[in-house]
Design a protein around this motif. Structure first.
Motif, short mmCIF file in Angstrom:
data_model
loop_
_atom_site.label_atom_id
_atom_site.label_comp_id
_atom_site.label_asym_id
_atom_site.label_seq_id
_atom_site.Cartn_x
_atom_site.Cartn_y
_atom_site.Cartn_z
N ARG A 73 -70.89 29.98 -28.57
CA ARG A 73 -69.99 30.68 -29.17
C ARG A 73 -68.65 30.82 -28.42
N ALA A 74 -68.80 31.36 -27.01
CA ALA A 74 -67.75 31.62 -26.44
C ALA A 74 -66.73 30.06 -26.29
N TYR A 75 -67.53 28.97 -26.29
CA TYR A 75 -66.84 27.89 -26.01
C TYR A 75 -66.14 27.14 -27.14
N CYS A 76 -67.06 27.44 -28.44
CA CYS A 76 -66.67 26.85 -29.61
C CYS A 76 -65.77 27.53 -30.65
N LEU A 77 -65.84 28.71 -30.45
CA LEU A 77 -65.21 29.57 -31.42
C LEU A 77 -64.13 30.64 -30.93
N PHE A 78 -64.26 30.85 -29.75
CA PHE A 78 -63.23 31.78 -29.10
C PHE A 78 -62.35 31.10 -28.21
N GLU A 79 -61.14 30.87 -28.93
CA GLU A 79 -59.82 30.12 -28.36
C GLU A 79 -59.18 31.10 -27.30
N LYS A 80 -58.73 30.75 -26.12
CA LYS A 80 -58.01 31.31 -25.20
C LYS A 80 -56.74 31.35 -25.81
N ASP A 81 -56.00 32.55 -25.74
CA ASP A 81 -54.73 32.68 -26.08
C ASP A 81 -54.72 32.97 -27.46
N VAL A 82 -55.90 33.18 -28.19
CA VAL A 82 -55.90 33.36 -29.55
C VAL A 82 -56.65 34.62 -29.62
N TYR A 94 -58.40 35.77 -27.14
CA TYR A 94 -58.28 36.70 -25.84
C TYR A 94 -57.41 36.08 -25.00
N VAL A 95 -56.82 36.77 -24.00
CA VAL A 95 -56.01 36.21 -22.87
C VAL A 95 -56.83 36.37 -21.54
N VAL A 96 -56.43 35.61 -20.60
CA VAL A 96 -56.68 35.70 -19.30
C VAL A 96 -55.83 36.69 -18.37
N GLU A 97 -56.32 37.62 -17.97
CA GLU A 97 -55.05 38.28 -17.04
C GLU A 97 -55.63 38.88 -15.84
N GLU A 98 -55.18 38.74 -14.60
CA GLU A 98 -55.61 39.27 -13.37
C GLU A 98 -57.12 39.00 -13.27
N ASN A 99 -57.36 37.78 -13.51
CA ASN A 99 -58.78 37.49 -13.38
C ASN A 99 -59.87 38.29 -14.34
N LYS A 100 -59.36 38.55 -15.45
CA LYS A 100 -60.18 39.51 -16.45
C LYS A 100 -59.92 38.97 -17.97
N VAL A 101 -61.04 38.87 -18.87
CA VAL A 101 -60.81 38.56 -20.14
C VAL A 101 -60.23 39.98 -20.89
N VAL A 102 -59.13 39.72 -21.43
CA VAL A 102 -58.57 40.81 -22.29
C VAL A 102 -58.68 40.39 -23.70
N ILE A 103 -59.35 41.17 -24.48
CA ILE A 103 -59.47 40.87 -25.94
C ILE A 103 -58.20 41.01 -26.74
N VAL A 104 -57.85 40.21 -27.80
CA VAL A 104 -56.65 40.19 -28.56
C VAL A 104 -57.00 40.67 -29.89
N ASP A 105 -56.73 41.88 -30.54
CA ASP A 105 -57.15 42.33 -31.76
C ASP A 105 -56.66 41.19 -32.95
N GLU A 106 -57.47 40.79 -33.89
CA GLU A 106 -57.34 39.92 -34.63
C GLU A 106 -56.33 40.44 -35.57
N LEU A 110 -37.06 41.12 -41.15
CA LEU A 110 -38.10 41.41 -40.31
C LEU A 110 -39.19 40.36 -40.55
N VAL A 111 -39.72 39.63 -39.63
CA VAL A 111 -40.68 38.61 -39.67
C VAL A 111 -42.05 39.10 -39.39
N GLY A 112 -42.97 38.97 -40.13
CA GLY A 112 -44.35 39.78 -39.73
C GLY A 112 -45.25 38.53 -39.53
N THR A 113 -45.89 38.60 -38.51
CA THR A 113 -46.96 37.61 -38.21
C THR A 113 -48.41 37.91 -38.26
N VAL A 114 -49.44 37.23 -37.98
CA VAL A 114 -50.84 37.75 -37.87
C VAL A 114 -51.44 37.77 -36.62
N SER A 115 -50.73 37.00 -35.71
CA SER A 115 -50.99 37.00 -34.26
C SER A 115 -49.93 36.83 -33.27
N VAL A 116 -50.17 37.23 -31.93
CA VAL A 116 -49.30 37.16 -30.80
C VAL A 116 -48.88 35.70 -30.79
#
Ligand code: ADP
Ligand code: MG
Length: 994
Positions: free
Chosen positions: A427-436, A438-450, A565-571
């Protein structure tokens, strides 16, 4: 139809309810007129008089009746005070910024206030002044002296609103405070002691958990009850956040994961699958070129099963022909009759991934690749048959059978763990895209709220998924965490005697508010008519075309200096747009809901001429956008949505950002077939048909009211599905909630008790008979008792110095023996504590109980987590996981309570408030007991100061990670009935694959 006509004649239920409040509005305004004659002192005296009167009423229902009675005058007092502050242009500071009071409650605000007082939800559009509305019911309900809470979405808003509205409360003689994340306990206690307290849901919730699950004395507790709460932006808190329970966690004591071990293999496996899928994709392309679209569709379907986000696949999906071929293949396979063919198809891949249900399965090939020698190591054994075989084996003794079963069980557990690890990695490989995701910061995986696109440092996915993603990214794999205390937001808010909410968008979710929270929604009319113009959606085939069109629209607005004002659903989408705007040299601001205060400032300026602001959904929520000079003539603020959200409510929220208080304004959504909503929920399919009917050409855009409807139908489906998921979370949590209430009540009784010895004796009286029965059965005197074993237990648990001769167990009935022991134990205990200092003994007694509760409750939470995950496996055995969960959770809870009592017994004589006293006590005991049963003296708990600090071991302090953990939500099973009520299975109805 008849309903519609009746509505026209009588008005909707909501309109009738609002109309009924009109006479009260009149009365409030009459009172307000009269109050004008009073001096400030006379006005303020009202507060004191009411407070005194209410304090004299002991029962809550009577207090409430009184509140209803004084409502018109009390609301008038608040309004009159606001008028006085306005007239004298009262100046003060809000979040260190100068501010002048300039508001007097409008009539619609009085109506909104009444709805809140009644414990309902006021739906009032953005900019209608809900902050001010809340002052009316908060003032009224705080008069009871029991506190009134206002819940905001972030710390900044809590402080802003407390500073701002506090001015009005203080003028009237009430105190007002706010809870902030970094406050120490003593400040928190002060803030809760105020008449009115502002704060965020997580601060309130965590304080509850700390007070009830961790504090060892009353002095350590900060809250003082749950009287009345108004939840601001109630949809965001009770619906969007409802999927993330609050969890206080500490590092887990056991760690079983093998992610780093499996990562290299899974890495290779995924790469093999990618190669396979790419090859299949080009095969499909050739087949299309040869005009064999049915065959091609089948091959594409295989790609989708194996890698739903395969790049060539996604590219081909832009072509409606190819998309249709795939959908055709897919539809035919999900018929029940083709189950076996589908299975065979899956076996041609290494594994399959289901994007919608978030699941992954290894195929035979995949298993063989991971462990060529023993492919069965990824299949769960059939425990039930193995157990039966063992049971039927005549060669085995009972003991050997038991041993064999334990072995099989352990083997099965290890197997399950391995499968779990692999599937999480996939699941981590196939469904969880980096930078969508989660992001990787300072050697940590930080969740991004969907939903908000906001980074959530400190939050972790549960169930090992976070570790799996860490393994994938090659960063440090953190220890698994263990739950120390947890509650869902819903259950926290259910603690309040009265709950109310306000937001601009509740109506679409009214059914859910009613079913789950018993909160009814009233839509309050706006102060001025709404002048916003909502344009039809514009629909494109690809994201690229869509974003280009968005940029063009922004350019046009910018050219005529109309703010956008432009609204988006993700970073990710925010950043993409930002890059595109930079290329066009259009200055703009980007908000990602991270720095609430700075953001509020930027959002405030979003209405200035020519400003372009890009913002994720939640960014700046709660901050008002006022129009700059000359903007009204240019059409007001224009809102662009770059994607339809999963729920209509969030879209409405975005639209509502413009055209406040009768201002002009407009909005438009841009949609593409590649948006998640369209891809996953069948919208694209229907759209394609409509497109054909319109004869739409490649590269063109579409716009028609029908299409908006079609998108909304897709949204309704997702809303339903998400509602069901939330309800399910809650059903599960309800079980836990009842248990938590029992345990927390027991804990608080212990903390509050002036005579904890009574509690100790209750434990003795309850637990000893149980133990005695365990050894002697329920037989009468002289029955087949196991007297020796009982004696042994007594002597290792209590320093009674009993011998066979002294005990004379044989001569009594079971009940008499229990009674005999209870007396003996109490007597010994009295002797023991008579050597100690009385207050220290009390602390110790409380501590013995608290310690037992806390230790075992935490173990219980851990086991409950495991149970909750485990019951899903049973879902396959045609059992309802919820019922299974309830039954087992009940049994576990009965055991928990019994264990707590046994642990108290066990520790009763092993703890002392004073080592010297303990030694004195020991010296009075028969010597053999000392040698035999109290080797090496006591496992004492040290001194009382440790006990008071709740720090049992002195050095064993538990480090708390107070960040909430994100949890996975149970989904609607494909074979469960569809939530839309069609009576069909979910997979054949709304869950039908697009
Ligand atoms: P909401 O929370 O409903 O979106 P706010 O409470 O943020 O709205 O208020 C929006 C703006 O309206 C604020 O600037 C506030 O000062 C102003 N406002 C609210 N009520 C009144 C009133 N009765 N008279 C004048 N201005 C008001
Ligand atoms: Mg607000």
């Amino acid at each position: 139809m008849v309903g519609w006509i009746l509505k026209k004649i009588l008005g909707s239920k909501n309109q009738r309810e609002i109309k009924r409040l009109k006479p009260i509005v009149r009365r409030i305004n009459e009172f307000d007129e009269q109050l004008k004659a009073l001096s400030d002192d006379e006005l303020q005296a009202k507060t004191v008089a009411w407070k005194t009167e209410l304090a004299a009423i002991p029962e809550l229902p009577d207090q409430w009746a009184k509140l209803d009675e004084i409502l018109p005058e009390a609301f008038a007092v608040v309004k009159n005070a606001a008028r006085r502050l306005t007239e004298r242009q009262h100046a003060f500071a809000v979040c260190d910024q100068p501010m002048t009071w300039n508001m007097v409650h409008f009539d619609v605000q009085l109506v909104g206030g009444m709805v809140l007082h009644r414990g309902r939800i006021s739906e009032m559009a953005t900019g209608e002044g809900k902050t001010l509305v809340a002052t009316l019911p908060l003032y009224l309900n705080a008069l009871t002296g029991k506190g009134a809470h206002l819940v905001t979405v972030n710390d900044y808003l809590a402080r802003r609103d407390a500073d701002w509205m506090g001015e009005l409360y203080r003028f009237l003689g009430l105190t007002c405070g706010c809870i902030q994340h970094d406050q120490p306990p003593d400040i928190r206690r002060q803030q809760y002691a105020m008449d009115i307290t502002y704060g965020t849901n997580s601060e309130f919730g965590f304080d509850y958990l700390r007070d009830n699950g961790m504090a060892a004395t009353r002095e350590q507790q900060v809250q003082r009850g749950y009287n009345y709460a108004i939840v601001d932006e109630v949809d965001s808190i009770l619906i969007d956040e409802a999927r993330t329970p609050l969890i206080i966690s500490g590092p887990s004591t056991v760690s079983t994961h093998q992610y780093d071990k499996w990562k290299p293999l899974v890495d290779q496996l995924v790469r093999k699958q990618t190669m396979l899928c790419n090859r299949l994709a080009s095969e499909a392309k050739e087949l299309f070129e040869q005009g064999k679209s049915d065959e091609a569709g089948l091959v594409l379907f295989k790609v989708k099963l194996g890698q739903p986000r395969n790049k060539p696949l996604l590219r081909m999906m832009e072509d409606p022909e190819k998309r249709k071929a795939l959908e055709k293949a897919e539809l035919s396979f999900f018929q029940d009759t083709r189950k076996e063919e589908l299975f065979a198809l899956k076996e041609e891949l290494f594994f399959t991934i289901d994007e919608k249900s978030n699941e992954s399965d290894l195929s035979e090939q995949g298993r063989a690749f991971l462990n060529p020698d023993e492919p069965d190591s990824f299949v769960l054994p059939d425990l039930i048959s193995e157990f039966t075989e063992i049971d039927l084996d005549p060669a085995l003794s009972d003991e050997a059978k038991e041993k064999a079963k334990v072995e099989r069980q352990q083997h099965c557990d290890a197997q399950a763990e391995r499968i779990h690890n692999i599937s999480q990695l996939l699941r981590a490989y196939c469904l969880f895209e980096k930078d969508v995701a989660y992001v990787v910061e300072e050697n940590k995986v930080v969740i991004v709220d969907e939903y908000t696109g906001r980074k959530m440092p400190g939050r972790r996915w549960s169930d090992g998924l976070h570790q799996a993603v860490e393994a994938k990214e090659g960063v440090q794999i953190d220890r698994e965490t263990q739950t120390l205390a947890t509650i869902t937001i819903q259950n926290y808010f259910r603690l309040y005697h009265k709950l109310a909410g306000m937001t601009g968008t509740a109506d679409t979710e009214a059914a859910e508010f009613h079913d789950i929270y018993k909160l009814d929604v009233n839509v309050i009319p706006t102060n001025r008519p709404v002048a916003r113009q909502d344009a039809n959606d514009r629909i494109y085939k690809t994201r690229r075309e869509k974003y280009n069109a968005v940029i063009n629209e922004i350019k046009e607005c910018h050219a005529r200096s109309q703010p956008v004002l432009v609204g988006t659903v993700s970073v990710e989408a925010s950043e993409l747009l930002s890059r595109m705007l930079k290329r066009e040299k259009i200055p703009h601001n980007v908000l990602n809901a991270k720095y609430h205060m700075q953001e509020a400032e930027i959002v405030q300026r979003a209405g200035q001429p020519g400003t372009v602001t890009i913002s994720t959904n939640m960014a700046g929520r709660g901050t008002d956008i006022k129009l700059g000079e000359g903007v009204a003539e240019r059409g007001g603020l224009f809102v662009i949505g770059t994607e339809r959200h999963e729920s209509r409510r969030i879209d409405r929220q975005l639209r509502g950002r413009c055209a406040r208080q009768g201002d002009p304004g407009g909005s438009r959504f841009y949609v593409s077939f590649e948006d998640d909503l369209m891809r996953n929920f069948g919208a694209a399919d229907r759209m394609t048909k409509i497109m054909e009917r319109f004869g739409l050409e490649e590269g063109q855009e579409l716009e028609h009211p029908w299409l908006n409807k079609s998108v909304e139908t897709a949204q309704k489906r997702v809303e339903q599905r998400n509602y069901l998921a939330r309800k399910r979370t809650l059903d599960f949590d309800d079980v836990m909630n009842n248990q938590r209430e029992v345990v927390y009540t027991y804990r608080n009784d212990t903390i509050d008790s002036d005579e904890p010895r009574k509690l100790i004796y209750e434990v003795i009286e309850e637990a000893v008979p149980g133990k005695v029965k365990e050894f002697l059965g329920t037989g009468a005197a002289g029955g087949e008792g196991n007297y020796g074993a009982l004696l042994n237990w007594v002597n290792i648990t209590f320093p009674l110095g009993l011998t066979r001769e002294k005990s004379q167990f044989e001569t009594r009935t079971v009940d008499e023996n229990a009674q005999f022991l209870i007396e003996k134990i109490k007597d010994a205990y009295e002797r023991k504590s008579s050597h100690e200092e009385p207050t220290a003994v009390k602390s110790l007694e409380r501590y013995i109980i608290l310690n037992a509760i806390d230790r075992l409750w935490q173990e219980h939470l851990y086991a409950m987590d495991a149970l909750r995950e485990g019951v899903y496996l049973r879902g396959y055995a045609q059992k309802d996981p919820l019922i299974e969960y309830k039954t087992e959770a009940y049994d576990m809870f009965v055991d928990l309570m019994a264990n707590i009592k046994n642990e108290v017994l066990h520790n009763l004589f092993r703890s002392t408030s004073n080592l010297q006293a303990f030694e004195n006590f020991l010296s009075t005991l028969p010597q053999f007991l000392l040698r035999e049963h109290a080797p090496g003296a006591p496992t004492a708990t040290g001194n009382t100061s440790d006990v008071v600090a709740g720090n049992a071991e002195g050095d064993g302090e538990v480090k708390l990670d107070l960040a909430p953990v994100r949890r996975d939500v149970p989904k609607v099973g494909r074979n469960e009935p569809c939530p839309c009520g069609s009576g069909k299975k979910f997979k054949n109805c709304c869950g039908r694959t697009a």
